[in-house]
Design a protein around this motif. Structure first.
Motif, PDB file in Angstrom:
ATOM      1  N   ALA A  34       0.833  -1.206   0.000  1.00  0.00           N
ATOM      2  CA  ALA A  34       0.000   0.000   0.000  1.00  0.00           C
ATOM      3  C   ALA A  34       0.866   1.253   0.000  1.00  0.00           C
ATOM      4  O   ALA A  34       2.060   1.189   0.268  1.00  0.00           O
ATOM      5  CB  ALA A  34      -0.887  -0.014   1.254  1.00  0.00           C
ATOM      6  N   PRO A  35       0.265   2.408  -0.297  1.00  0.00           N
ATOM      7  CA  PRO A  35       1.002   3.661  -0.190  1.00  0.00           C
ATOM      8  C   PRO A  35       1.404   3.894   1.276  1.00  0.00           C
ATOM      9  O   PRO A  35       0.864   3.251   2.172  1.00  0.00           O
ATOM     10  CB  PRO A  35      -0.003   4.725  -0.624  1.00  0.00           C
ATOM     11  N   SER A  36       2.303   4.793   1.484  1.00  0.00           N
ATOM     12  CA  SER A  36       2.776   5.088   2.839  1.00  0.00           C
ATOM     13  C   SER A  36       1.597   5.427   3.765  1.00  0.00           C
ATOM     14  O   SER A  36       0.763   6.275   3.440  1.00  0.00           O
ATOM     15  CB  SER A  36       3.757   6.267   2.764  1.00  0.00           C
ATOM     16  N   VAL A  37       1.548   4.730   4.903  1.00  0.00           N
ATOM     17  CA  VAL A  37       0.407   4.850   5.823  1.00  0.00           C
ATOM     18  C   VAL A  37       0.865   5.510   7.116  1.00  0.00           C
ATOM     19  O   VAL A  37       1.792   5.032   7.764  1.00  0.00           O
ATOM     20  CB  VAL A  37      -0.166   3.439   6.111  1.00  0.00           C
ATOM     21  N   GLU A  38       0.204   6.603   7.487  1.00  0.00           N
ATOM     22  CA  GLU A  38       0.607   7.275   8.727  1.00  0.00           C
ATOM     23  C   GLU A  38      -0.114   6.725   9.951  1.00  0.00           C
ATOM     24  O   GLU A  38       0.418   6.720  11.053  1.00  0.00           O
ATOM     25  CB  GLU A  38       0.341   8.775   8.616  1.00  0.00           C
ATOM     26  N   LEU A  39      -1.359   6.330   9.719  1.00  0.00           N
ATOM     27  CA  LEU A  39      -2.146   5.767  10.827  1.00  0.00           C
ATOM     28  C   LEU A  39      -2.864   4.539  10.311  1.00  0.00           C
ATOM     29  O   LEU A  39      -3.445   4.567   9.226  1.00  0.00           O
ATOM     30  CB  LEU A  39      -3.183   6.790  11.319  1.00  0.00           C
ATOM     31  N   ALA A  40      -2.802   3.457  11.100  1.00  0.00           N
ATOM     32  CA  ALA A  40      -3.547   2.250  10.723  1.00  0.00           C
ATOM     33  C   ALA A  40      -4.562   1.923  11.795  1.00  0.00           C
ATOM     34  O   ALA A  40      -4.273   2.026  12.986  1.00  0.00           O
ATOM     35  CB  ALA A  40      -2.583   1.081  10.544  1.00  0.00           C
ATOM     36  N   VAL A  41      -5.752   1.566  11.335  1.00  0.00           N
ATOM     37  CA  VAL A  41      -6.800   1.135  12.257  1.00  0.00           C
ATOM     38  C   VAL A  41      -6.993  -0.356  12.022  1.00  0.00           C
ATOM     39  O   VAL A  41      -7.275  -0.786  10.897  1.00  0.00           O
ATOM     40  CB  VAL A  41      -8.118   1.891  11.993  1.00  0.00           C
ATOM     41  N   ILE A  42      -6.827  -1.145  13.069  1.00  0.00           N
ATOM     42  CA  ILE A  42      -6.831  -2.599  12.916  1.00  0.00           C
ATOM     43  C   ILE A  42      -8.128  -3.205  13.400  1.00  0.00           C
ATOM     44  O   ILE A  42      -8.515  -3.034  14.564  1.00  0.00           O
ATOM     45  CB  ILE A  42      -5.647  -3.212  13.683  1.00  0.00           C
TER      46      ILE A  42
END
Lengths: 703, 703
Positions: free
Chosen positions: A63-71
């Protein structure tokens, strides 16, 4: 751990476990993000090509650069997902997934691993078992909860996700807006202290509010929060206040209940305003987020309605504020401006036929009075008064005078538009006069908090090594308890004790007694015998000549009472004149959340029957120690009430501070009581001591 | 005075001073009556032919028979108007006109005449200075205030007209309805006690609420109200609780402030539930008007939201209720019905995915538990839960089980419809869990009031004539004070005093001492010397042989201290053993509203520093007297705490009752202190006494 601001203001948010299956959490989060978030939203799910019309990625690496991930994936693949995120450079993670420490030992182990992972990769992790987070400026609702709230300057954390859901819908109806919202979940990594610290430096946050069931690390919380509250007000509902509530909280989030008294003291020392109900939380927050600080405690009440004016005055009487005493100029100006029937003394009753102009004039005159620090405008609806116009007038006067004003425009539907106008100008309107005053009260209490100096503990010159050796004696005791034979522990920390020593033969007893002025007190010293007086193990006022026989008698009684008791010896102690002195108790026990909880009270009936005690979390400085003495009901007795000579209060205060230093230096001391600490006109003396030592902890204490 | 029901249900209402001039009160009243009243409306005004389309009469004599007249004419013709009404046979009058006792001496005289007129013609008069009255069943709004409220079962009185105006608009928005509403005005004739009595027998009134600034006749109020509150709950806001508020109330209605402690005791003894704010007033009223009484104090909490569930549990902990302890059957049934993650112990957490069926099942099981007396349903909004359906389910369960249930469906707009449904079924919904619980708390507190037996004062066999003669001694004193020389007053009322007497020569002193077992106490007796000990006027533990010299010494010291003092003599008193006894204080002072206010506390620091005292309005019976002893914080000391022998508590209780009888028999006793009343294991003894007598009052007291 990086700055938390990236949690709330990411350019890209990934939803790990995104799906378009109806009713799934992974769908709800994606929908909430799609609805208004001004950054990029990236669904991640290896079994989908697109989700809700967005291109879906197999994993974070692709994926593109991710600053925040919600799992929002099943619990057994959460750790792997986080590892992948960390490797791809994502530092901020919200774990929605439940099934961690709240579910038993397997979950608890998983949560431990999650914590390790965060430490290893320096991750900011919210949750697990979180509803998610929100931030209004960028339109981000990274939660599976309700709609994004209105924008505002209140930042809000909650240990209960349902509490957020329950409150936001209502807040929107009330026109209350938020900056950031976070559902803390299990607080495996980030906890309340982290968000207090973050929002304390966030210029967009005017007020921090929260719902907490426990505080993870009470010492860190106090230390950091008291700095933040010098600038930013914090209002918290800490539930589990009552025994029943604490039990319910522990079955809800598995919160380990510290004692309510420790929370009360800890939150107070941290400068937190504590709300007792949801309504109070928001009543305080509304006032603190929109109004300037009052200069003085005087309140002006301006009303067209006698009865509600009296109710407002009662509410001021209940608060930390007072009804302002108007100057002669104010009285003269009001007399000139108001009709004869009006009351120009505070509360100003402009009477029932007051129109907006008369209200405005009364408010103008009141706000110009130097004794007025804030004002409440209280109105009943009348035929001659437009609430909308009144709102505009109040807004104008408030702005001109830079003085906090709250309103209580009583009424139903007819007050709604005016209420909205006032709200938009930062002026809270309340139906109930008592609530309006409680808003001003919160402002004044926050001013008091801001004006506090940080209560730095004094570091006394003590013999720490000697104290360490004395505590080590507990290792030779079955029950880890030390008693009067260890009074030298107090000496090592500079707390005065009577002259004397513990001896183990009658001849030596006599020698020691001879060196002491006057008669002596003799007490059996045995770790197994706690109620010494009951078995005849104490003799008071023994003359030197009688000491030999008294020694033998005391030992005989002790042996008779408990043949297998270890008799350490007999303590020979200077007889302290109790006639002119007051017996006090200074003690400590350790709270699971906050650590050393100091306690002070007067001896005997005052502690046991009246329960007249004060507590603080150590370490404390002089201000808090003095506060402990001042706030007990019986304090006047120490200060010389009823013709007594005043006791050495400074000596008591210093003893509390020295005890604070001792229990802070030695976490191995689990509980300790100096009972009594006798406070006489010329000084204090610790007469008896009991403490319990955690000998395992002792071994780890480095000097 | 006739029955008051005619006030609220007249066939014909006249408006004296009716007019169609815009903005006039006489027009507003007429308009309000025209808007919905199902009886006849008769305008009276000699200068009009018709008013607002109705035929207008010159005076009441020429009008049809009038059952109720509302007077809105200038103050100087009010009395004449009333006289005309009385002559025409109208018994019920509401005086809207202001300008009576609230305005100065001329107005006060006018009000006195109005009172005389009412007495002469046996009139029911509301006001003057009243907003008017309303009654919803017949659609009558005989006021110049706001629109008629919704119909309901709450009857409402207020000493502030503005309070009514302020509240009714809001109440309509909240869906709260009323039966009768009365603005009491100056209460020249009809006062709060009259309306309590009226509504107490009105089958349509379920709850009486009120806003009061004072109570006219506290004794009558207690006497009548405690009978009414055995059936009908009464909730009052009594303002002027704080010093500031009391001052404001007195400048508002000219209310003479009794002491707050007297009001607190008086309202409690009357069985009134006291609300501290407008919101609390209606929170209580809503619960009391719609719900049955709980059988037991156990509360079940049913929720889908952990955090709000904990808050609810805390609120229960703060109330007089308790979290119900479920039976094993209940736990088993819940375990069966709920998912594994649910908490089946109270509070029941049906967890976030609970639908209406699961909620219903949990509530059904909880209400069937014999330990559950009431329930709170607390919900956060979720995707799977319809609040409307939940409302229907709660209504059904409540009705089936005849158990009070309140709800806290948290949320804004989405809760409104459900709230309405619940309200129509008599179930109050609150946003805040704390308020929901306070509604149930009001129900439980009212049950406790209903279950009280009337506390009839016991009539002890006393020597009233002797007491009368002793009190008369005060006539010969400049300051109307009596002291220890009048201990025989206590004897006359059967309160134990130590053996001894007052003597005026040293030889007689010795004789008296010889008759007393053991040593004696000697005290100077002089009305001018109050601090006897300070001047050496007291000697404790004097042996018989030393009495002669001690007498001369005491008298010499007294003369030396104050040469012009009247020396009555020296009291020779049995030495009471204070070692095993507890010093208490029993006293009385007269409150302007409530009369004799009894006070009890432990002596010395407990009263002076801890202020640990209890009060009641006399006369009281045994239950209240015992309550006075039980409710002080230091009560355990009397009951034998800390290894002491228990004191004769029954003796203390009886002394309080006998004092109650004394001060009730003699209104001339303005204040009285028995200090100390020594309570030992074998009985009590009054050691010292001071009282002040109103000698004018004394002369009027008939025996």
């Amino acid at each position: 751990m990086g700055r938390l601001s990236a949690l709330f203001d990411p350019d890209t948010v990934a939803v790990v476990g995104a799906t378009d299956r109806e009713g799934a959490v992974g769908r709800a989060i994606l929908e909430n993000l799609q609805n208004g978030f001004d950054g990029e939203v990236v669904p991640i799910n290896p079994s989908r090509e697109t989700v809700l019309g967005l291109e879906c990625y197999d994993d974070v690496a692709s994926a593109p650069s991710v600053e925040l991930a919600v799992i929002a994936v099943p619990p057994d693949i959460v750790l792997e997902s986080i590892r992948n995120l960390a490797e791809a450079g994502t530092e901020n993670v919200v774990v929605i997934t439940a099934g961690f420490s709240e579910t038993g030992s397997e979950g608890a182990e998983r949560e431990r691993q999650l914590r390790d992972l965060a430490a290893e990769h320096d991750l900011n992790i919210v949750g697990p078992n979180s509803l998610g987070i929100m931030s209004t400026p960028n339109g981000m609702n990274a939660s599976f909860g309700p709609e994004r709230p209105l924008e505002g300057s209140i930042s809000f954390m909650s240990q209960s996700g349902a509490f957020i859901t329950a409150v936001l819908d209502w807040a929107t109806e009330q026109g209350i807006g938020f900056q950031d919202v976070v559902s803390l979940g299990n607080k495996a990594v980030l906890d309340e202290t982290d968000f207090v610290r973050e929002w304390g430096t966030d210029p967009e946050t005017d007020v921090v509010i929260g719902y907490l069931e426990d505080v993870d690390d009470g010492q860190a919380f106090i230390e950091d929060t008291r700095t933040v509250t010098r600038e930013t007000p914090i209002v918290l509902v800490k539930s589990g206040r009552t025994d029943a509530g604490a039990k319910a909280a522990s079955s809800h989030t598995g919160a380990i209940a510290g004692s309510e008294r420790a929370y009360e003291a800890g939150l107070e020392q941290a400068g937190v305003l504590r709300a007792r109900s949801v309504q109070e939380l928001f009543d305080y927050a509304r006032a603190l987020s929109g109004l300037p600080e009052p200069d003085t405690d005087g309140v002006a009440v301006v009303t067209n309605a006698g009865g509600p004016g009296v109710l407002t005055t009662d509410a001021v009487g209940d608060s930390c504020l007072e009804i302002a005493d108007f100057t002669d100029e104010t009285i003269a100006a009001l007399t000139e401006a108001m009709p004869d029937e009006a009351n120009v003394y505070n509360p100003i009753d402009a009477i029932g036929d007051a129109d907006v102009d008369r209200f405005g004039e009364a408010l103008e005159i009141a706000l110009a009075d130097p004794n007025v620090g804030s004002a409440v405008v209280v109105s009943a609806p009348t035929a001659v008064l437009s609430y909308d116009d009144l709102a505009d007038t109040v807004i104008e006067k408030r702005e001109t005078h830079e003085t906090p004003v709250v309103t209580c425009l009583m009424g139903g539907q007819r007050a709604r538009d005016a209420e909205k106008r006032l709200r938009e100008a930062g002026i809270p309107n309340y139906f109930d006069p008592a609530r309006a005053v409680s808003g001003l009260d919160a402002l004044a209490r926050f001013r008091e908090i801001r004006e506090r100096t940080i209560d730095e503990p004094e570091t006394f010159d003590v013999d720490r090594e000697r104290a360490r050796r004395i505590l080590a004696r507990a290792e030779r005791r079955d029950n880890n308890r030390l008693g009067v034979e260890s009074m030298d522990l107090l000496e090592a920390y500079g707390i005065p004790t009577p002259a004397g020593e513990i001896v183990d033969d009658p001849a030596r007893a006599r020698e020691v007694a001879a060196e002491i002025d006057g008669d002596v007190v003799m007490k059996i010293v045995s770790p197994e015998i706690s109620h010494k007086s009951d078995i005849g193990g104490v003799k008071v006022g023994v003359a030197t000549d009688d000491v030999y026989d008294a020694y033998e008698d005391i030992v005989a009684r002790a042996r008779n009472y408990q043949p297998d008791a270890t008799i350490v010896g007999v303590q020979i102690q200077e007889l302290v004149d109790l006639e002119a002195a007051t017996e006090t108790i200074v003690g400590m026990n350790r709270d699971p959340q906050f650590g050393p909880l100091l306690l002070f009270g007067l001896g005997g009936i005052f502690v046991e029957i009246i329960e007249d005690t004060s507590v603080r979390i150590a370490p404390i400085g002089e201000r808090e120690a003095r506060g402990m003495v001042d706030e007990i009901q019986a304090a006047p007795l120490l200060r010389g009430a009823r013709g007594r000579e005043p006791a050495d209060v400074d000596g008591v205060v210093e003893t509390i501070q020295r005890l604070s230093q001792l229990v802070t230096d030695f976490p191995s001391i689990l509980e300790l009581d100096i009972n009594p600490l006798v406070a006489g006109p010329d000084g204090v003396q610790a007469i008896d001591l009991r403490l319990t030592v955690d000998t395992d902890e002792l071994d780890t204490e480095d000097l």
